[in-house]
Design an enzyme around this catalytic site. Structure first.
Site, PDB file in Angstrom:
ATOM      1  N   GLU A  65      24.861  68.062  65.084  1.00 40.79           N
ATOM      2  CA  GLU A  65      24.115  67.891  63.831  1.00 40.79           C
ATOM      3  C   GLU A  65      23.115  69.006  63.523  1.00 40.79           C
ATOM      4  O   GLU A  65      22.116  68.770  62.843  1.00 40.79           O
ATOM      5  CB  GLU A  65      23.383  66.536  63.838  1.00 40.79           C
ATOM      6  CG  GLU A  65      24.317  65.337  63.935  1.00 40.79           C
ATOM      7  CD  GLU A  65      23.586  64.009  63.878  1.00 40.79           C
ATOM      8  OE1 GLU A  65      24.092  63.083  63.213  1.00 40.79           O
ATOM      9  OE2 GLU A  65      22.520  63.888  64.500  1.00 40.79           O
ATOM     10  N   PHE A  66      23.347  70.214  63.955  1.00 38.81           N
ATOM     11  CA  PHE A  66      22.419  71.310  63.647  1.00 38.81           C
ATOM     12  C   PHE A  66      22.669  71.815  62.231  1.00 38.81           C
ATOM     13  O   PHE A  66      23.813  72.031  61.822  1.00 38.81           O
ATOM     14  CB  PHE A  66      22.610  72.454  64.649  1.00 38.81           C
ATOM     15  CG  PHE A  66      21.605  73.561  64.511  1.00 38.81           C
ATOM     16  CD1 PHE A  66      20.253  73.306  64.676  1.00 38.81           C
ATOM     17  CD2 PHE A  66      22.016  74.854  64.218  1.00 38.81           C
ATOM     18  CE1 PHE A  66      19.321  74.334  64.563  1.00 38.81           C
ATOM     19  CE2 PHE A  66      21.090  75.889  64.111  1.00 38.81           C
ATOM     20  CZ  PHE A  66      19.739  75.630  64.281  1.00 38.81           C
TER      21      PHE A  66
END
Length: 945
Positions: free
Chosen positions: A335-336
């Site tokens: 989820e970056f």
């Protein structure tokens, strides 16, 4: 393929890995399958034996075939389990593998069993568990545990239990080498004891990995000597309004080592996770303060910090890895939202640090897009970008399946469960079970666009269930986080365990789900004994649960600020604010003054079914009178706007009411009974309505709270772990009048018996001492009856009248009746508001009861004309069951107070009938008692047993 090597508690630093065993035996043919013991996970092969059962007795021992320390540890664990509940000595001795009257743990099994496989053979002479490792013996003991009665889990001697093991032969080994459960200690801290509780549950079902998510934006939970600020600051990070608040808490290195050792003794390896680059809020904040000279900037979005990131991760990993018992180290990678370059910079640094520590990097599936990580890395698939999956698998990386729609146990089971999220959909038990990991990987490869044959073989090394803490209220205490984990993991954790252990054919057969549902149901009583607050999903037919009192706050004998819970193992409360104590209904009562001053406890939510009861005295109008509550729900006795009693509220969602308001300045005994589908509300032992909802019972607060600052007195607050019947609720009210908590209905007592014999003048005697004799009116006469004389009613308004008041439910009314004219209302007993009638006016059927001006309730039965029938009406407080000649002929979904002012025909019901032997009891008879009464009534008796 790589796997985890299991170790004894004395040797925790493992860096090696073992190959995954293939060619697991298929289950045995289904001959006699219905008679096989229910085991979860389903063994690879299970067959009924031909001999008798093995029974523990005073001569039974536990025999080990080798003095090896790890084998002795398994024997000690088995003895530690069985001795407290059986009361037997069960000495551990050394000997051969055929010892009589013994449970034999034989560690000399063939290598073909693999590192975790075992066999189990039970005969009337012995139980033999064979493996070639202590891990295999431990797994075999978990199967043996399920073959014994559920009471084996008790910590006290259980009388009257036969400790038998059925004759059975099992050959078993796991399908996958990695079978894990992840708990999120970062978003909500789990104390060591809460982690150990999850380990116990995982070990029972042969999981072998505990994945600890210890770092995230909301908290850093592991002490690092090189960077003290990570815990002094990062374990209690202020979180913006509306975000998840993880609360304070962290593990010292001694704590972490204790968790690892506890898990290792149960053949579970601990995989630590230091998540990045997306979920680094706590770490970045801690390291940016500069309070400690060692602090360095590690912003994952700033390329100027990349060198410091490598230094930071090297030092953190170098401290955590040697304390961990697994060859794997999880680095996150999900989820970056920053640049691809910065993502690679962090992930490459993390993977390099892990590889330098001698461990194998594991990351969420997005990590596969980084081609700089070692090719032996492992991706954990949850959801999201398939690009990383394609890149990683094509490079030779392996896969752990943890798909959110099946294996994310922070999802709600269904719309009725109060905690949990829904972004991945509901995850009911059937969905947690109904998937095949390797088939899911094949589908994933196709969805990721990987050409068939590009990835050789099956890259799946195992499965993992994930219990995130996004939805856990920040206020949850230790006890409540344990309750949250129990509720969300059970029964889904065993489903995940079977996905990882059992052969594919077990999961994919046409009866796979129904078979699993029947086997998981058997686990319910075991969890009850262990005190696990599991979700009794309606998808499963659970065995009946014994009703137990789990809390009783009497409000008497308060010590300082402590309100004692008189139940052993219960949750005592703490007085807050301006709460005081004064005269109660029975002894002392808690007095709430309208401020936010509850009595607080650490009690977790109690899953349905449950019952909560208390004496309550509302002392102000238009106030919310809270009985029990948590951060998500409350039971309230009088709602804010005064429109009625509020059975329950789900904060921010729903308020459910019944049409009853507890009177002000008077004591009322209220009970809320949640049976898993609806809540029935009682006042003074009588049902006052139902609510079409079911919720876990919040017990964190007793009395007024900030959300419900009512003015009330509360006394004798009780909680049961099951739904009371109407009869039990009535009995509890009777008992509560003297401070008791008995739910055993008292034996029914005869309160009236009008025999119609020996009429004196106009008086019809009630043969029960203290009963109400009747007066003959009008043209009522007496003639031959079913037993002696009978009252003869001629269709005029000529009842036998009494001064008897209405009798509240539960009650039973019975009589011999002979209707003598068609299309006539034949009244048995009545008052000005109600009547029991045997044949209604229009002749369509027997009328169980009528409430004048309101309702007529019928059953599909008509008493025959000119013949004697013995009728009984049994009101248990929720419904009326009607009997004819001792047999049930129907039920009426109503409860009324029994009118006894008139016997026979009245102006409203001028029927033509003969009545004989009219009896009234002050309780609801059972079906057996009703049949016994009919047998007795044939000679004029009133015996119910």
């Amino acid at each position: 393929m790589k796997a985890i090597r299991f170790i004894a508690a004395a040797a925790l630093a493992l860096v090696g890995a073992l190959p995954l065993a293939v060619g697991t035996p298929e289950p045995a043919a289904a001959v006699g399958a219905a008679a096989l013991p229910a085991v979860v996970p389903q063994p690879a092969s299970e067959a009924a034996g031909s001999g008798g059962a093995f029974t523990f007795d005073t001569n039974t021992s536990i025999t080990v075939t080798t003095p090896a320390t790890d084998v002795a540890g398994v024997a000690a664990a088995l003895a530690g389990l069985a001795r407290p509940s059986t009361g037997l000595a069960l000495p551990v001795v050394s000997g051969g593998n055929t010892a009589a009257d013994s449970i034999v743990l034989d560690a000399t099994g063939p290598s073909s069993l693999g590192p975790e496989g075992y066999t189990l053979s039970s005969t009337s002479k012995s139980v033999v568990v064979t493996a070639n490792t202590a891990a295999g013996l431990f797994h075999g003991v978990q199967t043996l545990r399920q073959l014994l009665p559920a009471q084996i889990e008790s910590t006290t001697v259980q009388a009257g239990v036969s400790w038998t093991v059925p004759s059975v032969t099992v050959q078993d080994s796991p399908r996958y080498a990695y079978r894990g459960i992840m708990i999120d200690t970062a978003r909500h801290f789990y104390p060591v004891a809460a982690v150990e509780r999850v380990i116990d549950q995982a070990a029972m079902y042969k999981l072998n990995v505990l994945h600890l998510h210890m770092t995230d934006d909301q908290g850093w939970r592991i002490a690092i000597n090189a960077y003290p600020d990570l815990t002094t600051i990062g374990s209690n990070i202020p979180v913006a309004s509306g975000a998840v608040d993880g609360g304070p808490g962290f593990y010292t290195q001694a704590d972490y080592k204790a968790i690892v050792a506890y898990a290792a003794a149960r053949y579970i390896a601990v995989v630590p996770e230091v998540d990045g680059p997306a979920h680094t809020g706590a770490a970045v904040t801690s390291m940016a303060t500069g309070k400690d000279p060692a602090d360095i900037p590690i912003d994952p979005n700033n390329s100027a910090d990349d060198a410091d990131v490598q230094t930071f991760l090297d030092k953190v990993t170098a401290e955590i890895a040697p304390m961990s018992s697994s060859g794997y180290f999880h680095i996150g990678g999900d989820e970056f939202s920053g640049t691809a370059a910065q993502y690679r910079a962090w992930v490459s640094s993390a993977a390099g640090a892990v590889a330098s520590s001698g461990r194998t990097p594991v990351g969420w599936n997005e990590m596969g897009q980084d081609t700089t990580i070692p090719t032996n890395s492992v991706l954990e698939y949850w959801a999201g970008d398939n690009t990383g999956v394609a890149t990683g698998l094509e490079r030779g990386e392996k896969l752990i399946e943890a798909p959110a729609p099946h294996a994310y146990f922070d999802m709600k089971y269904d719309a009725n469960t109060p905690l949990g999220l829904t972004w991945a959909g509901y995850v009911p038990l059937s969905k947690a079970y109904g998937w095949d990991p390797s088939a899911a990987t094949t589908a994933l490869e196709s969805a990721a666009g990987i050409p068939a044959g590009t990835v050789p073989g099956d890259p799946t090394i195992g499965v993992e269930g994930a219990l995130w803490a996004d939805s856990v209220p920040a206020s949850y205490t230790t006890g409540q986080i344990e309750g949250y984990a129990d509720f969300m993991l059970l029964p889904r954790l065993p489903a995940l365990a079977e996905e990882g252990w059992s052969p594919a054919s077990v999961l994919t057969g046409s009866t796979a789900w129904t078979d699993f549902a029947s086997r998981i149901a058997v686990q319910g009583p075991r969890w009850d004994v262990l005190g696990y607050g599991y979700y009794r999903t309606p998808e499963v037919t659970w065995p009946a649960r014994p009703i137990q009192l789990v809390d009783h706050w009497t409000m008497d004998g308060v010590s300082g600020s402590t309100v004692a819970d008189s139940v052993a193992g219960g949750y005592s409360g703490t007085v807050t604010g301006t709460t005081s104590f004064g005269a109660g209904r029975v002894g002392q009562a808690a007095v709430f003054d309208g401020s936010a001053s509850p009595v607080t406890t650490s009690a977790p939510d109690l899953p349905a079914p449950w019952t909560a009861s208390a004496w309550v005295e509302p002392t102000a109008s238009n106030a919310s009178v809270s009985l029990l509550s948590s951060s998500t729900m409350a039971l309230k006795v009088q709602q804010w706007n005064g429109t009625g009693e509020l059975g329950a509220t789900k904060y921010g969602a729903s308020d459910w009411t019944v049409n009853y308001k507890a009177p002000l300045n008077a004591w009322t005994y209220v009970s809320f009974v949640d049976d898993g589908s609806q809540i029935t509300v009682y006042a003074d032992g009588q049902s006052v309505g139902t609510i079409a909802a079911s919720v876990p019972l919040g017990r964190a607060s007793i009395g007024s709270t900030a959300k419900d600052p009512g003015k009330e007195d509360l006394d004798e607050v009780s909680v049961f772990n099951n739904a009371l019947t109407a009869g039990q609720a009535g009995a509890l009210y009777t008992s509560a009048q003297t401070g008791g908590t008995s739910i055993a209905p008292p034996p029914p007592q005869l309160v009236d018996h009008w025999t119609m014999d020996g009429v004196s003048g106009s008086t019809v005697a009630d043969s029960v001492a203290g009963g109400y004799s009747g007066t003959v009116t009008g043209t009522t006469s007496f003639g031959a009856g079913r037993v002696g004389q009978a009252a003869v009613f001629d269709g005029s308004a000529s009842p036998v009248t009494t001064s008897a008041p209405d009798l509240p439910a539960p009650w039973t009314a019975s009589a011999w009746v002979e209707p003598t004219a068609s299309n006539a209302s034949v009244s048995l007993l009545s008052s000005s508001t109600m009547a029991l009638k045997v044949q209604q006016w229009n002749g369509t059927g027997e009328l169980g009861a009528t409430k004048y001006g309101a309702s007529d309730w019928t059953v599909n039965y008509k008493a025959p004309l000119n013949a004697w029938t013995y009728v009984s009406f049994v009101d248990d407080g929720s419904q009326i069951t009607v009997y004819a000649d001792g047999q049930s002929v129907g039920t009426i979904a109503a409860s009324v107070s029994l009118g006894r002012a008139s016997i026979g025909s009245t102006a409203k019901d001028p029927g033509k009938e003969d009545l004989d032997e009219v009896s009234v009891f002050n309780n609801a008879l059972t079906a057996t008692q009703a049949a016994a009464l009919y047998a007795s009534a044939q000679t004029g008796g009133t015996s119910t047993g």
